[in-house]
Design a protein around this motif. Structure first.
Motif, short mmCIF file in Angstrom:
data_model
loop_
_atom_site.label_atom_id
_atom_site.label_comp_id
_atom_site.label_asym_id
_atom_site.label_seq_id
_atom_site.Cartn_x
_atom_site.Cartn_y
_atom_site.Cartn_z
N THR A 104 -1.65 -9.75 -5.42
CA THR A 104 -3.11 -9.55 -5.12
C THR A 104 -4.15 -10.55 -5.25
N GLU A 113 -7.36 -10.04 -5.26
CA GLU A 113 -8.59 -9.54 -5.93
C GLU A 113 -9.16 -10.34 -6.95
N THR A 141 -14.45 -3.82 -5.76
CA THR A 141 -13.61 -3.32 -4.64
C THR A 141 -13.05 -1.92 -4.75
N HIS A 142 -12.46 -1.44 -3.85
CA HIS A 142 -11.59 -0.19 -4.05
C HIS A 142 -10.73 -0.37 -5.02
N GLU A 143 -9.93 -1.29 -5.09
CA GLU A 143 -8.91 -1.68 -6.04
C GLU A 143 -9.41 -1.74 -7.66
N LEU A 197 -10.24 1.69 -8.82
CA LEU A 197 -8.92 2.27 -9.46
C LEU A 197 -8.76 1.70 -10.76
N ARG A 198 -8.68 0.28 -10.88
CA ARG A 198 -8.37 -0.33 -12.18
C ARG A 198 -9.41 0.05 -13.42
N LEU A 240 0.12 0.32 -9.64
CA LEU A 240 -0.44 0.18 -8.23
C LEU A 240 0.98 -0.21 -7.39
N LYS A 300 -4.20 2.47 -3.10
CA LYS A 300 -4.93 1.38 -2.58
C LYS A 300 -4.94 1.57 -1.10
N THR A 301 -3.55 1.37 -0.68
CA THR A 301 -3.32 1.35 0.85
C THR A 301 -3.75 2.54 1.78
#
Length: 144
Positions: A7, A9, A34-36, A39-40, A103, A110-111
């Motif tokens: 990543t 990110e 971000t989206h990730e 989620l984190r 992940l 994520k994907t």
């Protein structure tokens, strides 16, 4: 682990504790959210507080964060809670020592997040005004 997640990110420059604190204090730059990152944050809150408190904390914090940035129309209650519940589902299915391990085990969070949502909802939760304003339970497949 099914492989390694690589990543770039930017939010990973912060420890979980610092990332959580910066987000709660609304001092995290938008480039880090971000989206990730969403989620984190869910993973961090689930680890520390459990499902109910994680949902309460994150819905409040993400709303406040969006308002602070002046992007009121970006917040979506259903997507926020659905993301938390998905992370919880996968976290309980295969406990890991870190979010990156989770992940790596379940990269679809994520994907292919939109496809995951589509397996739970018969309508587009991203475009539904009611889903933006309040959490709507899935009409196809429950999160539990």
């Amino acid at each position: 682990m099914n492989g390694s997640i690589k990543t770039k990110e930017k939010h990973y420059k912060f420890s979980d504790e610092a990332f959580e604190a910066k987000f709660a204090q609304k001092t995290l730059s938008a480039v880090h959210f971000t989206h990730e990152a969403h989620l984190r944050l869910a993973w961090i809150h689930l680890q520390k507080y459990g499902l109910q408190k994680a949902q309460e904390h994150l819905t409040e914090q993400i709303k406040a964060y969006a308002e602070n940035l002046g992007i009121y129309d970006k917040y979506n209650e259903t997507v926020t809670i659905a993301a938390i519940r998905m992370v919880e589902h996968f976290r309980l299915r295969k406990p890991t020592g870190s979010f990156l391990e989770l992940l790596a085990e379940f990269p679809q969070m994520k994907t292919d997040f939109k496809t995951l949502l589509e397996s739970h909802y018969s309508f587009d939760v991203f475009k539904n005004k009611e889903a933006r304003a309040r959490f709507i339970e899935p009409d196809l497949l429950p999160f539990d």
